[in-house]
Design a protein around this motif. Sequence first.
Motif, PDB file in Angstrom:
ATOM      1  N   MET A   1       0.851  -1.273   0.132  1.00 33.42           N
ATOM      2  CA  MET A   1      -0.021   0.127  -0.060  1.00 33.42           C
ATOM      3  C   MET A   1       1.027   1.396   0.047  1.00 33.42           C
ATOM      4  O   MET A   1       1.970   1.363   0.928  1.00 33.42           O
ATOM      5  N   GLY A   2       0.491   2.235  -1.024  1.00 39.72           N
ATOM      6  CA  GLY A   2       1.301   3.541  -1.035  1.00 39.72           C
ATOM      7  C   GLY A   2       0.049   4.559  -0.704  1.00 39.72           C
ATOM      8  O   GLY A   2      -0.389   4.940  -1.708  1.00 39.72           O
ATOM      9  N   ILE A   3       0.336   5.210   0.246  1.00 37.09           N
ATOM     10  CA  ILE A   3      -0.573   6.384   0.789  1.00 37.09           C
ATOM     11  C   ILE A   3      -0.076   7.504   0.172  1.00 37.09           C
ATOM     12  O   ILE A   3       0.960   7.766   0.396  1.00 37.09           O
ATOM     13  N   GLU A   4      -1.096   8.197  -0.614  1.00 32.37           N
ATOM     14  CA  GLU A   4      -0.889   9.420  -1.324  1.00 32.37           C
ATOM     15  C   GLU A   4      -1.741  10.577  -0.989  1.00 32.37           C
ATOM     16  O   GLU A   4      -2.888  10.101  -0.678  1.00 32.37           O
ATOM     17  N   ILE A   5      -1.418  11.813  -0.716  1.00 33.15           N
ATOM     18  CA  ILE A   5      -2.272  12.819  -0.204  1.00 33.15           C
ATOM     19  C   ILE A   5      -2.365  13.867  -1.275  1.00 33.15           C
ATOM     20  O   ILE A   5      -1.459  14.140  -1.955  1.00 33.15           O
ATOM     21  N   HIS A   6      -3.646  14.136  -1.528  1.00 36.95           N
ATOM     22  CA  HIS A   6      -3.912  15.152  -2.867  1.00 36.95           C
ATOM     23  C   HIS A   6      -5.007  15.974  -2.223  1.00 36.95           C
ATOM     24  O   HIS A   6      -6.002  15.843  -1.381  1.00 36.95           O
ATOM     25  N   PRO A   7      -5.053  17.147  -3.074  1.00 43.07           N
ATOM     26  CA  PRO A   7      -6.109  18.058  -2.720  1.00 43.07           C
ATOM     27  C   PRO A   7      -7.248  17.645  -3.292  1.00 43.07           C
ATOM     28  O   PRO A   7      -7.387  16.764  -3.995  1.00 43.07           O
ATOM     29  N   ILE A   8      -8.566  17.587  -2.331  1.00 44.45           N
ATOM     30  CA  ILE A   8      -9.785  17.082  -2.906  1.00 44.45           C
ATOM     31  C   ILE A   8     -10.335  17.665  -4.088  1.00 44.45           C
ATOM     32  O   ILE A   8      -9.819  18.635  -4.642  1.00 44.45           O
ATOM     33  N   THR A   9     -10.896  16.610  -4.951  1.00 46.30           N
ATOM     34  CA  THR A   9     -11.557  17.111  -6.227  1.00 46.30           C
ATOM     35  C   THR A   9     -13.205  16.657  -6.056  1.00 46.30           C
ATOM     36  O   THR A   9     -13.682  16.036  -5.099  1.00 46.30           O
ATOM     37  N   ALA A  10     -13.964  17.404  -6.981  1.00 48.88           N
ATOM     38  CA  ALA A  10     -15.387  17.302  -6.904  1.00 48.88           C
ATOM     39  C   ALA A  10     -15.800  15.589  -7.062  1.00 48.88           C
ATOM     40  O   ALA A  10     -16.631  15.144  -6.503  1.00 48.88           O
ATOM     41  N   ALA A  11     -14.849  14.821  -7.736  1.00 49.31           N
ATOM     42  CA  ALA A  11     -15.068  13.459  -7.851  1.00 49.31           C
ATOM     43  C   ALA A  11     -14.881  12.779  -6.493  1.00 49.31           C
ATOM     44  O   ALA A  11     -15.650  11.748  -6.380  1.00 49.31           O
ATOM     45  N   ASP A  12     -14.004  13.277  -5.634  1.00 46.26           N
ATOM     46  CA  ASP A  12     -13.865  12.847  -4.152  1.00 46.26           C
ATOM     47  C   ASP A  12     -15.034  12.953  -3.388  1.00 46.26           C
ATOM     48  O   ASP A  12     -15.282  12.114  -2.306  1.00 46.26           O
ATOM     49  N   ILE A  13     -15.802  13.803  -3.648  1.00 45.85           N
ATOM     50  CA  ILE A  13     -16.990  14.341  -2.575  1.00 45.85           C
ATOM     51  C   ILE A  13     -17.678  12.877  -2.048  1.00 45.85           C
ATOM     52  O   ILE A  13     -18.050  12.767  -0.787  1.00 45.85           O
ATOM     53  N   PRO A  14     -18.221  12.274  -2.901  1.00 41.60           N
ATOM     54  CA  PRO A  14     -19.078  11.106  -2.284  1.00 41.60           C
ATOM     55  C   PRO A  14     -18.478  10.112  -1.281  1.00 41.60           C
ATOM     56  O   PRO A  14     -18.988   9.701  -0.359  1.00 41.60           O
ATOM     57  N   SER A  15     -16.989   9.908  -1.668  1.00 40.78           N
ATOM     58  CA  SER A  15     -16.326   9.135  -0.982  1.00 40.78           C
ATOM     59  C   SER A  15     -15.874   9.665   0.339  1.00 40.78           C
ATOM     60  O   SER A  15     -15.546   9.074   1.469  1.00 40.78           O
ATOM     61  N   VAL A  16     -15.412  10.976   0.175  1.00 41.01           N
ATOM     62  CA  VAL A  16     -15.265  11.782   1.228  1.00 41.01           C
ATOM     63  C   VAL A  16     -16.202  11.886   2.507  1.00 41.01           C
ATOM     64  O   VAL A  16     -15.950  11.522   3.625  1.00 41.01           O
ATOM     65  N   ALA A  17     -17.529  11.891   2.082  1.00 42.02           N
ATOM     66  CA  ALA A  17     -18.630  12.169   2.928  1.00 42.02           C
ATOM     67  C   ALA A  17     -18.736  10.933   3.430  1.00 42.02           C
ATOM     68  O   ALA A  17     -19.112  10.802   4.736  1.00 42.02           O
ATOM     69  N   ASP A  18     -18.700   9.712   2.823  1.00 44.08           N
ATOM     70  CA  ASP A  18     -18.652   8.188   3.318  1.00 44.08           C
ATOM     71  C   ASP A  18     -17.649   8.211   4.456  1.00 44.08           C
ATOM     72  O   ASP A  18     -17.939   7.609   5.413  1.00 44.08           O
TER      73      ASP A  18
END
Length: 233
Positions: free
Chosen positions: A1-18
Amino acid sequence: MGIEIHPITAADIPSVADCIQQSFADDPYHIWAFDQRPGKFDKERNLASLRAKCEWGMRNALFYVAKDSDDPSGQVLGVGMWMKPRNATEPETWAEWLDGYLLWFKQGWNLVRYQGRGGLNTKRYWIWKQVQADVQAEIWDDPTGYYFCNIVAVRPGNQGKGIGRKLIELITKTADAEDRKCYLESSKAVPNIAIYEKLGFTVAKKMECEEGGDKIDLYCMFREPRPKSKPKP
């Protein structure tokens, strides 16, 4: 597993909310502020509210997500949202005011759409907001402002992988470079306080909220900027 950090995008929002919803399911504040009786807490209503908050955060906060680079699904494993430092004399911009109004409108639409607040105890919510405002007015004494950790969450089953640390250190390193303080509030004393202390935070005050005989404590923590290490001669 390689954890990467990125700025949020609109496509991320459903998974972020969950991710946020699952992470805070056993949080003491969540249990205190939402009606836990069967059929009272509406997960879909809560997700809609979280999505609206994420859309606002994309434009008004330092908002990052953590993902496994080997996972093709792109599921969000961790979330970090920080409010930017604001000078005590700095007024709100028109863009910020407009975004705040837009968030209010979206939450109002959710209220109508779902015919309720999904189990949120609004009396307790406003008690918390007032106590929070009073405490911050008392202990925030730096006129240049703070990096305020508004949300840090790790999806259940992914703790212990350094995801939370990465999301916090991304901002604390910036704060150190700018010689600024950081601030956060946690309603879970164990294990959160010990974890945050390892990252340089210390408890400044315990925030107490009570209604109907039920009480919740939140711990206000500051982190002083760490001086840059001098190069060896």
